[in-house]
Scaffold this motif. Structure first.
Motif, mmCIF file in Angstrom:
data_model
loop_
_atom_site.group_PDB
_atom_site.id
_atom_site.type_symbol
_atom_site.label_atom_id
_atom_site.label_comp_id
_atom_site.label_asym_id
_atom_site.label_seq_id
_atom_site.Cartn_x
_atom_site.Cartn_y
_atom_site.Cartn_z
ATOM 1 N N GLY A 190 0.789 -1.225 0.000
ATOM 2 C CA GLY A 190 0.000 0.000 0.000
ATOM 3 C C GLY A 190 0.819 1.272 0.000
ATOM 4 N N HIS A 191 2.129 1.171 -0.202
ATOM 5 C CA HIS A 191 2.987 2.348 -0.238
ATOM 6 C C HIS A 191 3.594 2.489 -1.636
ATOM 7 C CE1 HIS A 191 5.416 -1.152 1.010
ATOM 8 N NE2 HIS A 191 6.263 -0.682 0.116
ATOM 9 N N GLU A 192 4.119 3.664 -1.907
ATOM 10 C CA GLU A 192 4.846 3.902 -3.154
ATOM 11 C C GLU A 192 6.318 4.113 -2.821
ATOM 12 O OE1 GLU A 192 3.258 7.004 -5.535
ATOM 13 O OE2 GLU A 192 1.181 6.291 -5.384
ATOM 14 N N GLY A 193 7.194 3.585 -3.682
ATOM 15 C CA GLY A 193 8.623 3.700 -3.426
ATOM 16 C C GLY A 193 9.089 2.579 -2.519
ATOM 17 N N GLY A 194 10.203 2.813 -1.863
ATOM 18 C CA GLY A 194 10.755 1.798 -0.977
ATOM 19 C C GLY A 194 11.643 0.820 -1.714
ATOM 20 N N GLY A 195 11.891 -0.321 -1.099
ATOM 21 C CA GLY A 195 12.855 -1.271 -1.618
ATOM 22 C C GLY A 195 14.240 -0.974 -1.065
ATOM 23 N N THR A 196 15.228 -1.666 -1.585
ATOM 24 C CA THR A 196 16.608 -1.497 -1.128
ATOM 25 C C THR A 196 17.476 -1.080 -2.304
ATOM 26 O OG1 THR A 196 16.303 -3.207 0.557
ATOM 27 C CG2 THR A 196 18.565 -2.607 0.019
ATOM 28 N N TRP A 197 18.225 0.003 -2.095
ATOM 29 C CA TRP A 197 19.159 0.471 -3.121
ATOM 30 C C TRP A 197 20.514 -0.174 -2.887
ATOM 31 C CZ3 TRP A 197 23.688 3.211 -2.093
ATOM 32 C CH2 TRP A 197 24.369 3.707 -3.226
ATOM 33 N N PHE A 198 21.113 -0.702 -3.944
ATOM 34 C CA PHE A 198 22.445 -1.300 -3.884
ATOM 35 C C PHE A 198 23.372 -0.539 -4.826
ATOM 36 C CE2 PHE A 198 19.571 -4.725 -2.727
ATOM 37 C CZ PHE A 198 20.193 -5.279 -1.625
ATOM 38 N N LEU A 199 24.491 -0.089 -4.292
ATOM 39 C CA LEU A 199 25.440 0.669 -5.102
ATOM 40 C C LEU A 199 26.002 -0.169 -6.244
ATOM 41 C CD1 LEU A 199 27.269 3.141 -5.614
ATOM 42 C CD2 LEU A 199 28.885 2.165 -3.965
ATOM 43 N N ALA A 200 26.324 -1.439 -5.974
ATOM 44 C CA ALA A 200 27.060 -2.244 -6.946
ATOM 45 C C ALA A 200 26.167 -3.000 -7.919
ATOM 46 C CB ALA A 200 27.963 -3.241 -6.214
ATOM 47 N N VAL A 201 24.849 -2.945 -7.729
ATOM 48 C CA VAL A 201 23.947 -3.652 -8.642
ATOM 49 C C VAL A 201 23.665 -2.768 -9.836
ATOM 50 C CG1 VAL A 201 21.606 -4.543 -8.937
ATOM 51 C CG2 VAL A 201 22.902 -5.093 -6.882
ATOM 52 N N ARG A 202 23.768 -3.346 -11.010
ATOM 53 C CA ARG A 202 23.576 -2.575 -12.222
ATOM 54 C C ARG A 202 22.089 -2.278 -12.444
ATOM 55 N NH1 ARG A 202 27.835 -2.107 -15.372
ATOM 56 N NH2 ARG A 202 26.616 -1.828 -17.274
ATOM 57 N N GLY A 203 21.825 -1.142 -13.071
ATOM 58 C CA GLY A 203 20.447 -0.784 -13.362
ATOM 59 C C GLY A 203 19.865 -1.670 -14.447
ATOM 60 N N GLY A 204 18.585 -1.556 -14.713
ATOM 61 C CA GLY A 204 17.924 -2.383 -15.719
ATOM 62 C C GLY A 204 17.857 -3.823 -15.270
ATOM 63 N N ALA A 247 15.635 2.510 0.334
ATOM 64 C CA ALA A 247 15.183 3.529 -0.619
ATOM 65 C C ALA A 247 13.960 4.261 -0.067
ATOM 66 C CB ALA A 247 14.852 2.877 -1.958
ATOM 67 N N ARG A 248 13.825 5.510 -0.470
ATOM 68 C CA ARG A 248 12.772 6.346 0.104
ATOM 69 C C ARG A 248 11.375 5.824 -0.227
ATOM 70 N NH1 ARG A 248 14.410 10.879 2.566
ATOM 71 N NH2 ARG A 248 16.529 11.593 2.112
ATOM 72 N N THR A 249 10.536 5.816 0.798
ATOM 73 C CA THR A 249 9.122 5.525 0.630
ATOM 74 C C THR A 249 8.430 6.848 0.311
ATOM 75 O OG1 THR A 249 9.256 3.710 2.205
ATOM 76 C CG2 THR A 249 7.064 4.599 1.745
ATOM 77 N N ALA A 250 7.877 6.959 -0.893
ATOM 78 C CA ALA A 250 7.391 8.254 -1.363
ATOM 79 C C ALA A 250 6.104 8.683 -0.662
ATOM 80 C CB ALA A 250 7.185 8.204 -2.875
ATOM 81 N N LYS A 251 5.120 7.802 -0.613
ATOM 82 C CA LYS A 251 3.849 8.142 0.025
ATOM 83 C C LYS A 251 3.038 6.874 0.192
ATOM 84 C CE LYS A 251 1.662 9.331 -4.399
ATOM 85 N NZ LYS A 251 0.940 10.375 -5.159
ATOM 86 N N GLY A 252 1.873 7.041 0.803
ATOM 87 C CA GLY A 252 0.993 5.892 1.015
ATOM 88 C C GLY A 252 1.106 5.356 2.425
ATOM 89 N N ALA A 253 0.731 4.101 2.587
ATOM 90 C CA ALA A 253 0.710 3.477 3.914
ATOM 91 C C ALA A 253 2.131 3.322 4.452
ATOM 92 C CB ALA A 253 0.030 2.112 3.827
ATOM 93 N N GLU A 254 2.219 3.180 5.767
ATOM 94 C CA GLU A 254 3.514 2.907 6.379
ATOM 95 C C GLU A 254 4.067 1.586 5.836
ATOM 96 O OE1 GLU A 254 3.011 2.884 10.569
ATOM 97 O OE2 GLU A 254 2.540 5.021 10.720
ATOM 98 N N ARG A 255 5.368 1.566 5.621
ATOM 99 C CA ARG A 255 6.016 0.354 5.105
ATOM 100 C C ARG A 255 6.733 -0.345 6.251
ATOM 101 N NH1 ARG A 255 11.203 -0.816 2.153
ATOM 102 N NH2 ARG A 255 11.814 1.343 2.445
#
Length: 444
Positions: A190-204, A247-255
């Motif tokens: 129920g939230h937007e955003g979040g997850g875990t950001w990893f420096l060494a993981v490639r995008g895509g 990673a930042r939780t943008a809005k919505g329910a608490e994560r």
């Protein structure tokens, strides 16, 4: 050609440091097993479908990415490892506990998120303990080579972390975990955003060909990527040492996220025995028979001394005191060697400060603590309590807390620490003001 030796240590001294570290690790694993005993009954490895994410180097966490042995250091499961109703029950108990005692961040020292220790939630602990053997089997199969057994993992810590964009508690600062592997389980939606950001993981999609190209170019130079669990109850598994952030939780329910950090036991000594066999084979080739006999005699005498020291620590009365004093002196000596080997690592400096304090060497403990704090500042770690918790000088600790507050001015727990320091310094009005600021931030 000029060779400069930063630390001239004998094989005996290096072996002594290795034994000290192994003993400390064994005691830590024993404590972890007492707290989370069900993991010892983990079945054989259980492979389930995951979405792997690759890092761009074969030597990111260690040569060959040991002990993982691959570049697939992050995995998101495509099926839940905890039932959705279990996740809901964990959240409910966490809210009950927080209603009585409040949320905080005493473990991670973060101002951008809150947490509770899972051990403080009895019903949630029981549910996770029941699922733990299966989670260990899944994590081991995903991240580690076949020779590693799930039952050899130990849970170092487990937290329920809360992110709330409405209260600006929406992220966790970049860090690395001081453990083998980390398991994050999504407890809510129920939230937007979040997850875990990893420096060494490639995008895509981080395809194998892209990772190979990055490795050939010697690069990990990219902006990293955010990886999210697939849904409630799904897990994100990763090598603990990877540099990552919430990673930042943008809005919505608490994560809400359940985070468990795991270390590996020595598995009955197999890992240590393998290292010992390899080390002995190399030394025997260099030393010859006479040198080998001298070394073995020395190691035997040192081993007997260490065993006597441990027995004295477990005894009672004057003999126990003498054993602790002798053991403390030996620990301090070996830790001094350790900081010579790696002077830029804050952890052995903190351990050395503790060892010196136990010996009654307050000035030496304060000096080691100051070094740990300085290293913590340099690496962006708010280790401001290294001096205060050792019972050393208050003034340097106050300076360190001030530096931490400059980085995290809305961290309620840092204000609480400052209040305690002000109280210890006899500054009652300032202590009251800091306590009020802490209460204000916690109620916000």
């Amino acid at each position: 050609m000029l060779f400069v030796h930063a630390a001239a240590l004998s094989l005996t001294e290096l072996d002594a440091i290795r034994r000290l570290n192994a003993r400390s690790h064994r005691h830590e694993c024993e404590a972890c097993l007492r707290a989370w005993p069900t993991i010892a009954s983990a079945p054989s490895r259980r492979s389930i479908a995951t979405t792997p994410r690759l890092v761009g180097s074969d030597a990111l966490v260690a040569p060959g990415n040991a002990p993982f042995g691959s570049r697939a250091l992050v995995h998101a499961t495509v099926e839940p490892v905890l039932a959705p109703e279990t996740c809901a029950d964990i959240i409910a108990e966490a809210e009950e506990r927080a209603a009585a005692d409040g949320w905080g961040s005493r473990y991670t020292l973060q101002s951008g998120s809150d947490e509770l220790h899972l051990a403080d939630l009895p019903r949630a602990s029981a549910a996770v303990a029941a699922a733990l053997p299966d989670i260990a089997a899944i994590a081991t199969a995903a991240l580690l080579p076949p020779e590693h057994k799930p039952s050899d993992l130990r849970v170092l810590n487990a937290l329920v972390v809360r992110y709330d964009a409405a209260r600006s508690k929406d992220h966790m600062a970049p860090h690395g975990d001081a453990n083998l592997l980390t398991v994050n389980v999504a407890l809510s939606a129920g939230h937007e955003g979040g997850g875990t950001w990893f420096l060494a993981v490639r995008g895509g999609e981080a395809e194998e060909e892209e990772a190979e190209e990055a490795a050939e170019e010697g690069g990990e130079a990219h902006g990293g990527a955010v990886v999210e669990p697939g849904g409630v109850g799904h897990a994100l598994l990763h090598a603990g040492a990877l540099w990552h952030a919430g990673a930042r939780t943008a809005k919505g329910a608490e994560r809400r996220v359940l985070t468990a950090r795991a270390i590996a036991a020595l598995g009955g000594g197999d890992a240590a025995a393998g290292e010992g066999r390899a080390g002995r084979a190399g030394r025997e080739g260099r030393e010859g028979r006479a040198g080998r006999e001298r070394r073995e005699g020395q190691e035997r005498r040192e081993g007997e001394g260490a065993e006597e020291g441990e027995a004295a620590e477990e005894g009672e009365g004057g003999e126990a005191g003498e054993g602790r004093a002798a053991g403390g002196a030996e620990a301090a000596r070996l830790l001094e060697l350790a900081v010579r080997l790696n002077p830029a690592d804050a952890e052995p400096w903190i351990q050395l400060a503790t060892a010196r304090r136990r010996q009654g060497d307050v000035d030496g403990a304060a000096a080691a603590g100051r070094r740990a704090v300085a290293l913590g500042r340099a690496s962006g770690v708010a280790s401001f309590d290294a001096l205060y918790n050792l019972g050393c000088d208050v003034e340097p600790a106050l300076d360190a807390v001030g530096a931490a507050l400059a980085l995290e001015p809305r961290a309620a727990d840092i204000w609480a620490e400052l209040a305690r320091l002000k109280l210890a310094a006899g500054e009652l009005a300032d202590a009251r003001a800091c306590a009020e600021k802490c209460a204000e931030l916690r109620s916000a």
